[in-house]
Design a protein around this motif. Structure first.
Motif, PDB file in Angstrom:
ATOM      1  N   ILE A   1      -4.222   7.168  -1.180  1.00 37.20           N
ATOM      2  CA  ILE A   1      -4.304   8.597  -1.531  1.00 37.20           C
ATOM      3  C   ILE A   1      -4.022   9.496  -0.325  1.00 37.20           C
ATOM      4  CG2 ILE A   1      -5.849   8.183  -3.477  1.00 37.20           C
ATOM      5  CD1 ILE A   1      -8.174   9.130  -1.755  1.00 37.20           C
ATOM      6  N   SER A   2      -3.292   8.970   0.649  1.00 40.75           N
ATOM      7  CA  SER A   2      -2.852   9.789   1.780  1.00 40.75           C
ATOM      8  C   SER A   2      -1.845  10.826   1.308  1.00 40.75           C
ATOM      9  CB  SER A   2      -2.219   8.911   2.868  1.00 40.75           C
ATOM     10  OG  SER A   2      -3.130   7.945   3.347  1.00 40.75           O
ATOM     11  N   LYS A   3      -1.897  12.029   1.869  1.00 43.64           N
ATOM     12  CA  LYS A   3      -1.059  13.123   1.382  1.00 43.64           C
ATOM     13  C   LYS A   3       0.339  13.145   1.996  1.00 43.64           C
ATOM     14  CE  LYS A   3      -4.942  16.126   0.182  1.00 43.64           C
ATOM     15  NZ  LYS A   3      -5.603  17.436   0.391  1.00 43.64           N
ATOM     16  N   THR A   4       0.518  12.493   3.148  1.00 43.33           N
ATOM     17  CA  THR A   4       1.824  12.450   3.802  1.00 43.33           C
ATOM     18  C   THR A   4       2.079  11.053   4.331  1.00 43.33           C
ATOM     19  OG1 THR A   4       0.978  12.995   6.009  1.00 43.33           O
ATOM     20  CG2 THR A   4       1.534  14.862   4.550  1.00 43.33           C
ATOM     21  N   GLU A   5       3.334  10.777   4.689  1.00 43.60           N
ATOM     22  CA  GLU A   5       3.676   9.493   5.276  1.00 43.60           C
ATOM     23  C   GLU A   5       2.929   9.292   6.590  1.00 43.60           C
ATOM     24  OE1 GLU A   5       5.511   5.820   6.335  1.00 43.60           O
ATOM     25  OE2 GLU A   5       5.130   6.830   4.423  1.00 43.60           O
ATOM     26  N   GLU A   6       2.819  10.357   7.372  1.00 43.79           N
ATOM     27  CA  GLU A   6       2.110  10.264   8.647  1.00 43.79           C
ATOM     28  C   GLU A   6       0.642   9.913   8.423  1.00 43.79           C
ATOM     29  OE1 GLU A   6       4.047  12.782   7.709  1.00 43.79           O
ATOM     30  OE2 GLU A   6       5.786  12.331   8.993  1.00 43.79           O
ATOM     31  N   ASP A   7       0.045  10.559   7.447  1.00 44.46           N
ATOM     32  CA  ASP A   7      -1.353  10.247   7.128  1.00 44.46           C
ATOM     33  C   ASP A   7      -1.495   8.810   6.647  1.00 44.46           C
ATOM     34  OD1 ASP A   7      -2.208  12.772   7.789  1.00 44.46           O
ATOM     35  OD2 ASP A   7      -2.261  13.512   5.721  1.00 44.46           O
ATOM     36  N   PHE A   8      -0.529   8.366   5.853  1.00 42.20           N
ATOM     37  CA  PHE A   8      -0.586   6.993   5.355  1.00 42.20           C
ATOM     38  C   PHE A   8      -0.563   6.000   6.511  1.00 42.20           C
ATOM     39  CE2 PHE A   8       1.743   3.081   4.521  1.00 42.20           C
ATOM     40  CZ  PHE A   8       0.906   2.498   3.581  1.00 42.20           C
ATOM     41  N   VAL A   9       0.387   6.164   7.416  1.00 41.11           N
ATOM     42  CA  VAL A   9       0.493   5.235   8.547  1.00 41.11           C
ATOM     43  C   VAL A   9      -0.781   5.258   9.370  1.00 41.11           C
ATOM     44  CG1 VAL A   9       1.720   4.752  10.698  1.00 41.11           C
ATOM     45  CG2 VAL A   9       3.010   5.377   8.643  1.00 41.11           C
ATOM     46  N   SER A  10      -1.312   6.447   9.605  1.00 43.58           N
ATOM     47  CA  SER A  10      -2.544   6.582  10.382  1.00 43.58           C
ATOM     48  C   SER A  10      -3.716   5.890   9.674  1.00 43.58           C
ATOM     49  CB  SER A  10      -2.865   8.057  10.602  1.00 43.58           C
ATOM     50  OG  SER A  10      -4.100   8.202  11.258  1.00 43.58           O
ATOM     51  N   ASN A  11      -3.837   6.117   8.377  1.00 43.85           N
ATOM     52  CA  ASN A  11      -4.955   5.536   7.640  1.00 43.85           C
ATOM     53  C   ASN A  11      -4.827   4.026   7.514  1.00 43.85           C
ATOM     54  OD1 ASN A  11      -6.279   7.987   7.157  1.00 43.85           O
ATOM     55  ND2 ASN A  11      -5.097   8.386   5.297  1.00 43.85           N
ATOM     56  N   PHE A  12      -3.605   3.531   7.333  1.00 44.81           N
ATOM     57  CA  PHE A  12      -3.432   2.083   7.238  1.00 44.81           C
ATOM     58  C   PHE A  12      -3.716   1.415   8.580  1.00 44.81           C
ATOM     59  CE2 PHE A  12      -1.462  -2.022   6.978  1.00 44.81           C
ATOM     60  CZ  PHE A  12      -1.693  -2.416   5.669  1.00 44.81           C
TER      61      PHE A  12
ATOM     62  N   ARG B   1       1.814  10.450  -3.885  1.00 45.58           N
ATOM     63  CA  ARG B   1       2.340  11.673  -3.277  1.00 45.58           C
ATOM     64  C   ARG B   1       3.270  12.437  -4.223  1.00 45.58           C
ATOM     65  NH1 ARG B   1       3.697   8.677   1.674  1.00 45.58           N
ATOM     66  NH2 ARG B   1       5.815   9.487   1.500  1.00 45.58           N
ATOM     67  N   GLU B   2       3.825  11.738  -5.194  1.00 48.84           N
ATOM     68  CA  GLU B   2       4.718  12.404  -6.137  1.00 48.84           C
ATOM     69  C   GLU B   2       4.019  12.764  -7.449  1.00 48.84           C
ATOM     70  OE1 GLU B   2       8.642  10.944  -6.535  1.00 48.84           O
ATOM     71  OE2 GLU B   2       8.730  10.129  -4.506  1.00 48.84           O
ATOM     72  N   GLY B   3       2.689  12.656  -7.450  1.00 48.31           N
ATOM     73  CA  GLY B   3       1.932  13.049  -8.635  1.00 48.31           C
ATOM     74  C   GLY B   3       2.069  12.106  -9.807  1.00 48.31           C
ATOM     75  N   LEU B   4       2.488  10.871  -9.539  1.00 46.30           N
ATOM     76  CA  LEU B   4       2.709   9.897 -10.602  1.00 46.30           C
ATOM     77  C   LEU B   4       1.540   8.937 -10.775  1.00 46.30           C
ATOM     78  CD1 LEU B   4       6.418   8.976  -9.724  1.00 46.30           C
ATOM     79  CD2 LEU B   4       5.635  10.440 -11.611  1.00 46.30           C
TER      80      LEU B   4
ATOM     81  N   ALA C   1       0.833  -1.204   0.000  1.00 47.03           N
ATOM     82  CA  ALA C   1       0.000   0.000   0.000  1.00 47.03           C
ATOM     83  C   ALA C   1       0.871   1.259   0.000  1.00 47.03           C
ATOM     84  CB  ALA C   1      -0.922  -0.010   1.217  1.00 47.03           C
ATOM     85  N   ARG C   2       1.950   1.230   0.758  1.00 49.91           N
ATOM     86  CA  ARG C   2       2.866   2.384   0.804  1.00 49.91           C
ATOM     87  C   ARG C   2       3.496   2.619  -0.575  1.00 49.91           C
ATOM     88  NH1 ARG C   2       5.650   1.243   5.127  1.00 49.91           N
ATOM     89  NH2 ARG C   2       5.042   2.976   6.480  1.00 49.91           N
TER      90      ARG C   2
END
Length: 557
Positions: free
Chosen positions: A514-525, A279-282, A271-272
């Motif tokens: 579609i988390s905007k930051t690494e912190e958001d990603f970890v929180s959402n996962f 996050r890099e617009g790719l 997922a990461r």
């Protein structure tokens, strides 16, 4: 698929078509049915080219196919084969599809009581649900009487399709093992060669190459943004996880204990990985809402440089479109398939094979003439019936094959060579009806020659350099997943848990990606993991493990 709110769509019943002339016929033992057996006292007609005796009264097979599809496209692709079957077999195949989620449509049908005599592509869970409400017709007595080809085709596995009461609730579709690639990573070859074809073995390698490709080609000819990756509504999360060594979305330890990817480090890394592209617009921002046809337009318009999905999708949306529309098309303007494997993964498990089949064709309690339907299903299950339904209308100049009678057949050499040299017109070939009526036949090798298969374009893999390259690259990613199969019956206490967990996982995966930051990603996962486990995921893992071990024991007896 991804939280889209699906409205009712217009269905299409395919009943009309272009006339293709009837063939001269010779009698044969396989697949014949007399007019008297169809309930008519009329004299028996002469057997057709395939040995089928057309009934005096037309056999109507009115069916809904539970695959999400475009009704207009289905109508076009069934027109010729529908007319051929009607003219030569006196069987009227009326196919209905909807461009909506099949599970939602089946639920609506069951609740309203508005459904046809036959339903195709019903999964095991729904077979159980519908049977519990008395809506499924037992096929076992009919197969015993009228289904020699059905029993022969299924062989020793036939009994495995019977329920505990000996009832045959559905005939499988796509059973058998065809050891070819289903799923892989893809890359655009000409742009890859343009940058020197650096080695790609890991997800990190793939990411770096795709990023460089986008940098070199940031927009297409129309000035639209180009993305490294996208998805469509036919992609399944579990397949993606295979790159990280998980089998069909589960991690298996040495003792065959199963853990859902949500509860694994590998699942989080997968997922990461997608989140990094986002996050890099790719990453295509519409990846979770793209319908296949919309996604295909993006792909054809050169807006997607990589793909992780079904092998044929980049071909269908890429070079198979480009070679007929672009005047400067070259052979290396195509996508090739590669086998990514994450560091630490034993293997990349990309193409799970369930030899029991994908799903089932059932007769409902509304069926009026089940004997006639089973007789035609029995013909469809014969090797020649499988060829007809798989390869489409024969004996035309542009047909893929020719059939003389008595089992004598051959490939159309012109079409075969077009397939091998890359000029095969798949869109036109689809209009001859190949696999348009995949109602009951299997996908493995046919027993009469041991080498041909229902997939027309899979009959020449050893002679097609691009198919051979693909299968050579990915031969170690294919695995037998039959023992993992579980039917979540209506009375199974884990059925609701499984549905709730899968819905939660689908939504949570999208939110994490579609988390905007690494912190958001970890929180959402972590939120996804916590919610899924509260719904009962740990108990589901235990149940799947127990059932898996039972199946392994049976297979090893």
């Amino acid at each position: 698929m991804w939280n889209a709110v699906l409205a009712a769509a217009i269905a299409v019943g395919v009943t009309a078509g272009c006339s293709s002339g009837k063939n001269e016929s010779e009698p044969s033992a396989s697949g014949s049915a007399s007019a008297s057996e169809s309930g008519s006292a009329a004299p028996e007609a002469a057997a057709n080219l395939f040995g089928w005796t057309p009934p005096a009264e037309t056999t109507v097979i009115d069916f809904y196919q539970g695959d999400r599809d475009n009704p207009d496209k289905v109508a076009r692709n069934t027109e010729k084969i529908h007319r051929y079957i009607l003219d030569n077999f006196n069987v009227d195949l009326k196919k209905t599809v909807y461009d909506v989620d099949p599970k939602e449509r089946l639920n609506l049908m069951l609740a309203s009581g508005d459904y046809p005599e036959v339903i195709v592509a019903m999964d095991g869970d729904n077979v159980s649900k519908w049977n519990a409400q008395g809506k499924i017709f037992d096929l076992a007595p009919l197969v015993d009487q009228y289904g020699p080809n059905i029993k022969k085709a299924l062989g020793d596995k036939y009994k495995s399709y019977l329920d505990k009461d000996g009832k045959l609730l559905g005939i499988p579709r796509g059973w058998g093992l065809l050891p070819i690639t289903d799923f892989s990573a893809h890359i655009r070859l000409d742009w890859y060669q343009e940058m020197g074809s650096p080695p790609i073995e890991t997800p990190e390698d793939y990411y770096n190459v795709l990023k460089q490709m986008v940098a070199a080609h940031p927009t297409n000819a129309q000035g639209e943004k180009v993305y490294a990756l996208s998805w469509n509504d036919q992609i399944k999360i579990n397949n993606v996880m295979g790159i990280w060594g998980l089998k069909d979305g589960y991690k298996e330890d040495a003792n065959h204990n199963l853990t859902h990817w949500v509860n694994t480090d590998e699942g989080m890394e997968a997922a990461r990985y997608y989140n990094r592209f986002y996050r890099e617009g790719l990453l295509d921002p519409d990846l979770f809402i793209n319908k296949f046809d919309d996604w295909k337009i993006k792909f054809t318009n050169e807006r997607i440089v990589g793909h992780i999905g079904l092998w044929w999708q980049s071909w269908d949306a890429g070079h198979e479109m480009w070679r007929t529309t672009l005047p400067d098309y070259k052979d290396n303007m195509r996508y090739v398939q590669i086998a990514l494997k994450a560091p630490g993964a034993e293997k990349a498990y990309l193409s799970p094979k369930d030899t029991t089949g994908w799903n089932y064709t059932v007769l409902t309690d509304k069926v009026k003439n089940p004997e006639a339907i089973i007789k035609f299903f029995d013909f469809m299950m014969s090797p020649m019936g499988t060829r007809l339904m798989g390869w489409g209308v024969p004996n035309l100049e542009d047909s893929g094959w020719n059939y003389e009678s008595g089992g004598v057949w051959s490939f159309n050499e012109t079409q075969k060579q077009a397939l091998l040299n890359g000029t095969f017109d798949y869109d036109h070939f689809e209009q001859l009806g190949g696999n348009a009526y995949w109602i009951v036949h299997g996908q493995g090798l046919l027993e009469d020659d041991g080498k041909s298969t229902a997939w027309y374009d899979q009959n020449f893999n050893g002679e097609d350099k691009w198919k051979k390259t693909m299968n050579d690259n990915l031969k170690d990613t294919i695995y037998d997943n039959t023992a993992r199969r579980i039917v979540f019956a209506a009375d199974n206490p884990f059925t609701l848990v499984n549905e709730q967990v899968e819905d939660m996982v689908t939504d949570g995966f999208a939110k994490a990606v579609i988390s905007k930051t690494e912190e958001d990603f970890v929180s959402n996962f972590n939120e996804l993991r916590e919610k899924a486990n509260k719904l009962g995921l740990h108990d589901l893992e235990k149940y799947r493990t127990e059932e898996y071990k039972k199946q392994l024991a049976l297979l090893n007896e």
